[in-house]
Design a protein around this motif. Sequence first.
Motif, mmCIF file in Angstrom:
data_model
loop_
_atom_site.group_PDB
_atom_site.id
_atom_site.type_symbol
_atom_site.label_atom_id
_atom_site.label_comp_id
_atom_site.label_asym_id
_atom_site.label_seq_id
_atom_site.Cartn_x
_atom_site.Cartn_y
_atom_site.Cartn_z
ATOM 1 N N ARG A 97 38.297 54.383 49.072
ATOM 2 C CA ARG A 97 37.140 53.489 48.981
ATOM 3 C C ARG A 97 36.837 53.172 47.522
ATOM 4 N N ILE A 98 37.003 54.146 46.657
ATOM 5 C CA ILE A 98 36.780 53.930 45.228
ATOM 6 C C ILE A 98 37.790 52.933 44.676
ATOM 7 N N ILE A 99 39.047 53.058 45.104
ATOM 8 C CA ILE A 99 40.078 52.118 44.646
ATOM 9 C C ILE A 99 39.750 50.699 45.110
ATOM 10 N N ASP A 100 39.372 50.548 46.384
ATOM 11 C CA ASP A 100 39.009 49.225 46.903
ATOM 12 C C ASP A 100 37.838 48.635 46.121
ATOM 13 N N ALA A 101 36.830 49.490 45.877
ATOM 14 C CA ALA A 101 35.663 49.016 45.125
ATOM 15 C C ALA A 101 36.043 48.656 43.691
ATOM 16 N N GLY A 102 36.949 49.440 43.105
ATOM 17 C CA GLY A 102 37.398 49.145 41.746
ATOM 18 C C GLY A 102 38.141 47.832 41.651
ATOM 19 N N GLY A 114 36.774 44.610 39.679
ATOM 20 C CA GLY A 114 37.596 44.039 38.619
ATOM 21 C C GLY A 114 37.769 42.543 38.773
ATOM 22 N N PHE A 115 38.059 42.090 39.998
ATOM 23 C CA PHE A 115 38.220 40.659 40.226
ATOM 24 C C PHE A 115 36.903 39.906 40.043
ATOM 25 N N GLU A 116 35.807 40.497 40.493
ATOM 26 C CA GLU A 116 34.501 39.847 40.312
ATOM 27 C C GLU A 116 34.189 39.674 38.828
ATOM 28 N N THR A 117 34.465 40.715 38.047
ATOM 29 C CA THR A 117 34.220 40.652 36.604
ATOM 30 C C THR A 117 35.042 39.562 35.949
ATOM 31 N N LEU A 118 36.343 39.508 36.262
ATOM 32 C CA LEU A 118 37.233 38.532 35.621
ATOM 33 C C LEU A 118 36.975 37.108 36.102
ATOM 34 N N LEU A 119 36.552 36.941 37.356
ATOM 35 C CA LEU A 119 36.204 35.602 37.842
ATOM 36 C C LEU A 119 34.979 35.066 37.104
ATOM 37 N N LEU A 161 28.338 31.811 21.510
ATOM 38 C CA LEU A 161 27.371 31.810 22.605
ATOM 39 C C LEU A 161 28.041 32.149 23.931
ATOM 40 N N SER A 162 29.304 31.768 24.061
ATOM 41 C CA SER A 162 30.063 32.130 25.248
ATOM 42 C C SER A 162 30.144 33.647 25.391
ATOM 43 N N GLY A 163 30.439 34.313 24.288
ATOM 44 C CA GLY A 163 30.491 35.766 24.313
ATOM 45 C C GLY A 163 29.141 36.389 24.618
ATOM 46 N N PHE A 164 28.085 35.800 24.097
ATOM 47 C CA PHE A 164 26.731 36.301 24.361
ATOM 48 C C PHE A 164 26.415 36.205 25.856
ATOM 49 N N ALA A 165 26.758 35.050 26.456
ATOM 50 C CA ALA A 165 26.494 34.854 27.884
ATOM 51 C C ALA A 165 27.323 35.808 28.737
ATOM 52 N N GLN A 166 28.588 36.001 28.369
ATOM 53 C CA GLN A 166 29.450 36.906 29.122
ATOM 54 C C GLN A 166 28.956 38.347 29.024
ATOM 55 N N THR A 167 28.484 38.725 27.851
ATOM 56 C CA THR A 167 27.947 40.072 27.675
ATOM 57 C C THR A 167 26.708 40.282 28.541
ATOM 58 N N ALA A 168 25.831 39.284 28.557
ATOM 59 C CA ALA A 168 24.636 39.371 29.398
ATOM 60 C C ALA A 168 25.015 39.540 30.870
ATOM 61 N N SER A 169 26.101 38.888 31.273
ATOM 62 C CA SER A 169 26.568 39.022 32.644
ATOM 63 C C SER A 169 27.093 40.425 32.922
ATOM 64 N N MET A 170 27.785 41.018 31.960
ATOM 65 C CA MET A 170 28.353 42.359 32.138
ATOM 66 C C MET A 170 27.280 43.435 32.276
#
Length: 307
Positions: free
Chosen positions: A183-188, A192-197, A263-272
């Motif tokens: 379950r941890i692997i599936d969640a990981g 991971g895909f959600e983060t990169l999308l 600003l792109s990096g700032f927005a991505q960081t806020a998302s993370m």
Amino acid sequence: MKKRLSILIILLFILFILFYPSESVLAAANGLVLWYENILPALLPFTIFSNILIQSGYLDDIIRFFHPLLNRLLFGHPHAAYPIAAGFLFGFPLGAKTTADLYREGKLTRGEANILCAMCNNISPVFVSSYLLISSLGLHRNIWLTYLILYAPSLVAGLCLLSRQSAKSVKTTAASASGLNFRIIDAGIMNGFETLLKLGAYIMLFSLLSQMCAHAAGSHDRLHMLVSGVAEVTNGIHVIAESPYPLSVRYPLIIGITAFGGLSGFAQTASMIKNTDISMRFYLGFRLFQTGICALLAALATASGIL
């Protein structure tokens, strides 16, 4: 006021797409190609394994094994080792993501998370050496000097700030049973895909913004360089590198915008770091400080003839 500004920005995006469809499609495609060819294969595997490592509890075992050494090197903050390693080796935005993940797990205090998010969220060394130095500026030597200029200020400042933080004992968890690991692997994988999308979407949007800035700047080269670099790092580097100015001007400018992250990096960081109370105000202040120091060091390096 904030709501009106947001509505205005969205309307500007829509109008730009309607009036300049071919340029909008090209800008979006360039952003997505950058994401697909460079960001996705470089960051997705590490992001997945990072999630599994944290959620399984194996990171606690590693920290516990190296605790005496890490505790001494990091002024009583051993869990800071993982975000520092991830951020400085693999680059933005994994520094912010690993920090946020550990903070959500209760492994870091808010003060530690604020500092680590700011100090570890740097552009990756691979991007700096390949795209910034070799492809854009044609500099095949003194790569390590550029690494020193870009990374030493944030590392030294971050460690100094960490040394002033009172160390807090945080609870560690045992490694999960093998049945739970699936379950941890599936969640990981899904995380991971959600983060990169999300990163892909932000890169595409800010590629559009960068193209809009280029139209707004018109024939004003200096304004074009400034707004492109502030908006998005990759395009900003390209615009500055292609400008007619000497290396003594282009190199410090490129180092400055790379240290800032755009600003792109700032927005991505806020998302993370969403759903946490990690301070983006502290993050912005730290990045601005780093921008100034790195640009100054780069200017001194070119003025002394080292490059």
